[in-house]
Design a protein around this motif. Structure first.
Motif, PDB file in Angstrom:
ATOM      1  N   GLU A  91       0.825  -1.206   0.000  1.00 33.34           N
ATOM      2  CA  GLU A  91       0.000   0.000   0.000  1.00 33.34           C
ATOM      3  C   GLU A  91       0.859   1.257   0.000  1.00 33.34           C
ATOM      4  O   GLU A  91       0.603   2.204  -0.760  1.00 33.34           O
ATOM      5  CB  GLU A  91      -0.915   0.006   1.229  1.00 33.34           C
ATOM      6  N   LEU A  92       1.871   1.291   0.840  1.00 30.59           N
ATOM      7  CA  LEU A  92       2.730   2.463   0.928  1.00 30.59           C
ATOM      8  C   LEU A  92       3.532   2.651  -0.355  1.00 30.59           C
ATOM      9  O   LEU A  92       3.711   3.779  -0.827  1.00 30.59           O
ATOM     10  CB  LEU A  92       3.669   2.331   2.131  1.00 30.59           C
ATOM     11  N   GLN A  93       3.995   1.549  -0.912  1.00 30.86           N
ATOM     12  CA  GLN A  93       4.780   1.634  -2.144  1.00 30.86           C
ATOM     13  C   GLN A  93       3.930   2.193  -3.281  1.00 30.86           C
ATOM     14  O   GLN A  93       4.422   2.939  -4.132  1.00 30.86           O
ATOM     15  CB  GLN A  93       5.312   0.247  -2.506  1.00 30.86           C
ATOM     16  N   ALA A  94       2.650   1.862  -3.282  1.00 29.05           N
ATOM     17  CA  ALA A  94       1.763   2.316  -4.352  1.00 29.05           C
ATOM     18  C   ALA A  94       1.280   3.750  -4.140  1.00 29.05           C
ATOM     19  O   ALA A  94       0.957   4.441  -5.114  1.00 29.05           O
ATOM     20  CB  ALA A  94       0.559   1.383  -4.457  1.00 29.05           C
ATOM     21  N   GLY A  95       1.224   4.206  -2.893  1.00 31.07           N
ATOM     22  CA  GLY A  95       0.573   5.479  -2.631  1.00 31.07           C
ATOM     23  C   GLY A  95       1.427   6.587  -2.074  1.00 31.07           C
ATOM     24  O   GLY A  95       0.936   7.709  -1.884  1.00 31.07           O
ATOM     25  N   GLY A 114      10.739   7.507  -0.532  1.00 31.99           N
ATOM     26  CA  GLY A 114      11.379   7.676   0.774  1.00 31.99           C
ATOM     27  C   GLY A 114      10.380   7.613   1.902  1.00 31.99           C
ATOM     28  O   GLY A 114      10.620   6.973   2.936  1.00 31.99           O
ATOM     29  N   ASP A 115       9.235   8.273   1.727  1.00 31.48           N
ATOM     30  CA  ASP A 115       8.187   8.236   2.748  1.00 31.48           C
ATOM     31  C   ASP A 115       7.651   6.817   2.923  1.00 31.48           C
ATOM     32  O   ASP A 115       7.348   6.393   4.043  1.00 31.48           O
ATOM     33  CB  ASP A 115       7.035   9.173   2.359  1.00 31.48           C
ATOM     34  N   ALA A 116       7.522   6.097   1.800  1.00 33.66           N
ATOM     35  CA  ALA A 116       7.028   4.724   1.874  1.00 33.66           C
ATOM     36  C   ALA A 116       7.976   3.845   2.681  1.00 33.66           C
ATOM     37  O   ALA A 116       7.556   3.072   3.545  1.00 33.66           O
ATOM     38  CB  ALA A 116       6.845   4.154   0.463  1.00 33.66           C
ATOM     39  N   GLY A 121       1.956   9.809   8.104  1.00 33.55           N
ATOM     40  CA  GLY A 121       0.700   9.409   7.462  1.00 33.55           C
ATOM     41  C   GLY A 121       0.310   7.997   7.816  1.00 33.55           C
ATOM     42  O   GLY A 121      -0.433   7.351   7.097  1.00 33.55           O
ATOM     43  N   ARG A 122       0.836   7.503   8.938  1.00 35.20           N
ATOM     44  CA  ARG A 122       0.653   6.113   9.328  1.00 35.20           C
ATOM     45  C   ARG A 122      -0.798   5.830   9.665  1.00 35.20           C
ATOM     46  O   ARG A 122      -1.482   6.617  10.293  1.00 35.20           O
ATOM     47  CB  ARG A 122       1.534   5.832  10.551  1.00 35.20           C
TER      48      ARG A 122
END
Length: 210
Positions: free
Chosen positions: A87-91, A95-97, A206-207
């Protein structure tokens, strides 16, 4: 058609659970997760059955031993962590992911380490095989996130996955209220920043969950 007892006859595949059986299985895993969190992994299985609203026989039909139930609960925790990586990689920006997922990985290690270690060892090596499988899957998720962050210059290229996870594990085991994980991970993020990387928001800003 081969005789019924012909050893060359094709064997049927694993039977799928009926919908109601699958619901009970999922309910028991979710309930056990909550009970283990509240009472510890030694909580009576009767408490899990009672909270799930099923009979003891249903618990033992799905999970003949406590070990089976602990494995199912921990496997679900790992699957959720891996889903969050996707999910994080897609959105998110790479670096944030990466650092957002590392914060979730740290929370996972800190909160679920006792659960994982409570899985009994066995002479057949099944525990070791499970641990190897889970560790490989988490390393693969971290590697994909790290590669994305390095490709955009958010993280130096001389950092590898093993080093990054070792730092994250260290934070999980040493963070306190005085030095929270977010603060320690931010120091790591700044220390590993590549050329042109901005400092950005603190990890996990954004967790979705702790």
């Amino acid at each position: 058609m081969p005789p019924r007892n012909d050893p060359a006859a094709p064997r049927p595949g694993p039977r799928r659970r009926r919908a109601d059986a699958q619901r009970n299985h999922d309910l028991l895993v979710a309930t056990a997760r909550d009970v283990f969190r509240d009472q510890g992994v030694d909580a009576p299985l009767d408490d899990i059955a009672r909270r799930a609203g099923v009979g003891n026989a249903t618990v033992y039909r799905h999970f003949p031993t406590r070990r089976d139930l602990i494995v199912a609960v921990y496997a679900g925790e790992v699957a959720e962590l891996l889903a969050r990586a996707e999910e994080l990689q897609a959105g998110e920006a790479p670096g944030d992911a990466l650092f957002g997922w590392l914060l979730e990985f740290i929370a996972h290690v800190a909160a679920k380490r006792e659960l994982a270690l409570s899985i009994p060892d066995d002479p057949a090596g099944q525990r070791s095989a499970l641990f190897d499988q889970w560790h490989r899957s988490m390393r693969a998720a971290a590697s994909a996130l790290l590669a994305g962050a390095q490709a955009t210059g958010a993280v130096r290229r001389d950092v590898d996955t093993a080093e990054l996870l070792a730092l994250a594990n260290g934070i999980a085991l040493t963070a306190t209220e005085a030095t929270p994980a977010e603060q320690l991970l931010l120091l790591v993020q700044r220390g590993l920043a590549g050329q042109g990387a901005d400092q950005g928001p603190s990890p996990g800003s954004g967790r979705r969950r702790p």
